[in-house]
Write a protein that holds these residues in place. Structure first.
Motif, short mmCIF file in Angstrom:
data_model
loop_
_atom_site.label_atom_id
_atom_site.label_comp_id
_atom_site.label_asym_id
_atom_site.label_seq_id
_atom_site.Cartn_x
_atom_site.Cartn_y
_atom_site.Cartn_z
N PHE A 105 0.85 -1.20 0.00
CA PHE A 105 0.00 0.00 0.00
C PHE A 105 0.88 1.24 0.00
O PHE A 105 1.87 1.32 0.72
N GLU A 106 0.52 2.21 -0.82
CA GLU A 106 1.20 3.50 -0.80
C GLU A 106 0.25 4.57 -1.29
O GLU A 106 -0.33 4.45 -2.38
N ASN A 107 0.08 5.61 -0.49
CA ASN A 107 -0.71 6.78 -0.88
C ASN A 107 0.25 7.93 -1.11
O ASN A 107 0.86 8.44 -0.16
N TYR A 108 0.41 8.33 -2.37
CA TYR A 108 1.52 9.20 -2.79
C TYR A 108 0.95 10.50 -3.35
O TYR A 108 0.14 10.50 -4.28
N ASN A 109 1.36 11.62 -2.75
CA ASN A 109 0.90 12.94 -3.18
C ASN A 109 2.09 13.83 -3.51
O ASN A 109 2.93 14.10 -2.64
N VAL A 110 2.19 14.26 -4.76
CA VAL A 110 3.24 15.18 -5.18
C VAL A 110 2.83 16.58 -4.75
O VAL A 110 1.77 17.08 -5.15
#
Length: 331
Positions: free
Chosen positions: A126-131
């Motif tokens: 799981f990874e929640n990635y926000n630039v």
């Protein structure tokens, strides 16, 4: 629990991606009381650090062997505010773009021993990635790159793991490797559908009483709608020291790195290493005529459990030399 040791202390480290960083970190190494004395030790770590580049790293990884090695669990957990360098995808290089990202990562592996030294189980990624920031008028800012604003990965798949190491923290012989297939899809709660296939195998050979040849073979393939942060990448403190983490990335990669580890005197040691890798995608699986490579050397200071303090200097044709000061071997 038995043979328990615990260490918590202020830490200082240096990586090319962070410059100097500091904070508090700790680890406990232990065995379960009901297990035999030959059972492999377990380790739980934690840390909270801040860097010169104004990055925040909070992490809580663990590796646990239970029931006389019948079950093996491992996890990489963390909350990160990080800055990276983006330089394009594949051979389509662009001028270096510094960007920032906030993300939560949880990678969990649960396995059971099915035959001697061989485990089978499930892997959850799981990874929640926000630039959060990009270079104005850069390729990421243009929105043309998949996932250049945000992405959410959530997948569950099958893992096969082999472990014949004689020691966990500083092996002198044996192998440790995992092969997994993890589909990440909207059915699980992700916002993209793709499948990651990965093989990461480390092999250790004793060349003498105080000399070890360590080899690491990594192959990764991604199939489907892959965000750029989930592409197979090169660089960082574990995979091809000498280039920034993620400096090269594509759908597929094949990497080989080798390291000679030499004990010198008491707790002092040294290492020399090199690596070569190839990128590829769905059109050309691997571009074997366009290798990437790095090389370097370092010194080691062994702790009580041989969890080494590592100081490396690595070079490549793609930039200046990089210093790595951290804990634990690269592989």
């Amino acid at each position: 629990m038995r043979n328990k040791s615990f260490l918590a202390l202020p830490v200082v480290f240096r990586l090319p991606e962070t410059r100097f960083g500091g904070g508090v970190a700790g680890a406990t190494v232990f065995g379960f009381a009901k297990d035999s004395i030959w059972a492999k030790p377990s380790q739980i770590s934690f840390g909270a650090t801040y860097t010169q580049n104004k990055q925040i790293l909070i992490f809580f990884p663990f590796k646990i062997f239970t029931h006389n090695n019948k079950y093996y669990f491992s996890s990489e957990n963390g909350l990160f505010r990080y800055k990276y360098t983006y330089a394009g995808v594949g051979e389509n290089r662009v001028a270096d773009e510094n960007y920032s990202a906030d993300y939560v990562r949880f990678r969990f592996l649960a396995t059971k021993l099915v035959r001697l030294n061989t485990y089978v189980g499930l892997r959850l990624n799981f990874e929640n990635y926000n630039v959060t920031s990009t270079v104005e008028e850069g390729e990421l800012a243009s929105g043309k790159i998949n996932g250049s604003d945000k992405s959410r990965t959530l997948g569950l798949g099958l893992s096969i793991l082999r472990d014949t190491r004689d020691q966990v923290f500083f092996p002198t012989k044996g192998i440790f490797g995992e092969i997994y297939v993890v589909p990440s899809g909207k059915v699980f709660g992700a916002n993209r559908n793709f499948t990651k296939i990965s093989a990461d195998i480390a092999n250790y050979v004793s060349l003498g009483k105080k000399t070890v040849l360590a080899s690491n073979y990594v192959a990764v393939a991604n199939i489907g709608d892959v965000p750029f942060n989930q592409l197979a990448y090169l660089g960082g403190q574990y995979k091809m020291r000498g280039i920034l983490e993620g400096y090269f990335r594509d759908k597929n990669t094949l990497m080989i790195q080798q390291e000679v580890r030499q004990e010198i005197w008491k707790r002092l040691g040294a290492a020399a290493f090199g690596s070569v890798a190839f990128l590829g995608n769905q059109e050309d699986i691997l571009r074997l005529k366009k290798p990437k490579f790095t090389y370097g050397a370092g010194i080691r200071f062994a702790t009580k459990n041989h969890l080494n303090i590592r100081l490396d200097y690595a070079l490549s044709p793609y930039g200046n030399g990089n210093i790595y000061a951290t804990i634990g071997e690269a592989f």
